[in-house]
Scaffold this active site. Structure first.
Site, PDB file in Angstrom:
ATOM      1  CB  SER A 112       9.748   8.208   3.868  1.00 51.22           C
ATOM      2  OG  SER A 112       8.453   8.477   3.375  1.00 51.22           O
ATOM      3  NE  ARG A 149       9.164   1.500   1.795  1.00 50.65           N
ATOM      4  CZ  ARG A 149       8.007   0.926   1.439  1.00 50.65           C
ATOM      5  NH1 ARG A 149       8.009  -0.362   1.082  1.00 50.65           N
ATOM      6  NH2 ARG A 149       6.887   1.609   1.414  1.00 50.65           N
ATOM      7  CD  GLU A 178      11.770   4.563   3.551  1.00 50.32           C
ATOM      8  OE1 GLU A 178      11.360   4.843   2.402  1.00 50.32           O
ATOM      9  OE2 GLU A 178      11.009   4.316   4.495  1.00 50.32           O
TER      10      GLU A 178
END
Length: 315
Positions: A224, A175, A299
């Site tokens: 998320s 990520r 995130e």
């Protein structure tokens, strides 16, 4: 910075400028303040002209479809750039490559690959965003990531120069990418493989069913909220399990709530502010830290000024 005076300092473009543009309607959370100026470039050439002529002291922020984004209540200073229809093309290059504009939704690219009988992009069916964001954060789901399929990407620098980056240039990890935040991606080339349409469709249906069964996808949410501390390791700690164990499921602050269905999702129940959502996220992080000693990492990208910051600038 007053938007009227800012507009007068910006270069002439073929795209559009809008002063004091509300950003909440452009985000999945449906919260947040306005952009001093919203610029929607006509195409990559127009974007390059804008960047070359934009004064260096003007803050620039790029937003996509707003799925993984929390805009704070005081809005965003300077110019917000949002890619539009000039960046929504999908083209086939040779037998096993697809090039797409960076405003293409991830789901649309997965569907285009299916229609072409190409496999390798099914995982994008499970990612609620556009390709620009997927490139920036190495978006992934269901066992694959952007780094597994990307060949190269085209971008424009803050000075208006067009550049091409190879997969290796991104410095991808879980990520995350190492590329400069000043680069604005315009298109990307993906390497896939020929496949059986029925098998590809079945895999995408499986992903769709999994998402609908486990995630609050019909709510005002941002996807998320926190990265999994274990990264892509299937045996590593999962953010949702840590939140659940810390008593976070269903936790509320103002109009914001931790999803009862999947507790790594925050929800705007109807009247949440960005401050409610960000504050609730910090409440969750504090609970998890106390319960497990693990510090969750956001995130969701949080950008812009708080309401207090905006009031201070206006005073």
């Amino acid at each position: 910075m007053a938007s009227a005076s800012l507009i007068s300092r910006l270069p002439q473009v073929r795209g559009s400028y809008k002063e004091n543009a509300p950003l909440a309607p452009l985000t999945w959370f449906r919260v947040g303040g306005a952009a001093d100026v919203l610029y929607m470039p006509a195409d990559a050439d127009d974007l390059a002209v804008f960047l070359a002529g934009c004064p260096a002291d003007v803050p620039l922020t790029v937003v996509g479809v707003g799925s993984n984004l929390l805009v704070r209540d005081g809005g965003i200073e300077g110019v917000v750039i949002r890619l539009g229809s000039g960046f929504t093309f999908i083209e086939r290059e040779g037998d096993t490559r697809l090039r797409a504009g960076c405003a293409v939704p991830d789901i649309a690219l997965a569907k285009a690959a299916l229609d072409a009988g190409l496999t390798g992009l099914e995982f994008y069916r499970g990612i609620p965003g556009a390709l620009g964001g997927a490139l920036r954060m190495n978006a992934g789901a269901y066992g694959r990531e952007t780094k597994d399929v990307l060949v190269e990407a085209e971008a424009v620098t803050r000075a208006g120069e067009k550049v091409t980056l190879s997969n290796a240039d991104f410095g991808y990890s879980y990520r995350h990418s190492d590329v400069s935040p000043d680069l604005i991606f315009t298109s990307a080339l993906f390497e896939v493989a020929k496949g059986d349409k029925a098998e590809i469709a079945a895999r995408m249906d499986e992903i769709t069913s999994s998402r609908e069964g486990s995630q609050p996808i019909r709510s005002r949410t941002g996807g998320s909220t926190f990265k999994n501390p274990g990264g892509t390791n299937p045996d590593g700690p999962k953010a949702w399990k840590l939140i659940d164990a810390a008593g976070g499921r269903g936790l509320k602050r103002g109009g914001a709530q931790v999803s009862e269905q999947h507790c790594n999702f925050l929800i705007n129940t109807g009247d949440a502010t960005a401050a409610d959502l960000e504050g609730l996220g910090e409440d969750v992080r504090a609970r998890v830290k106390e319960a497990s000693g693990i510090e969750l990492e956001w995130e969701i990208k949080r950008i812009g000024r708080t309401a207090a910051d905006a009031e201070g600038q206006a005073a």
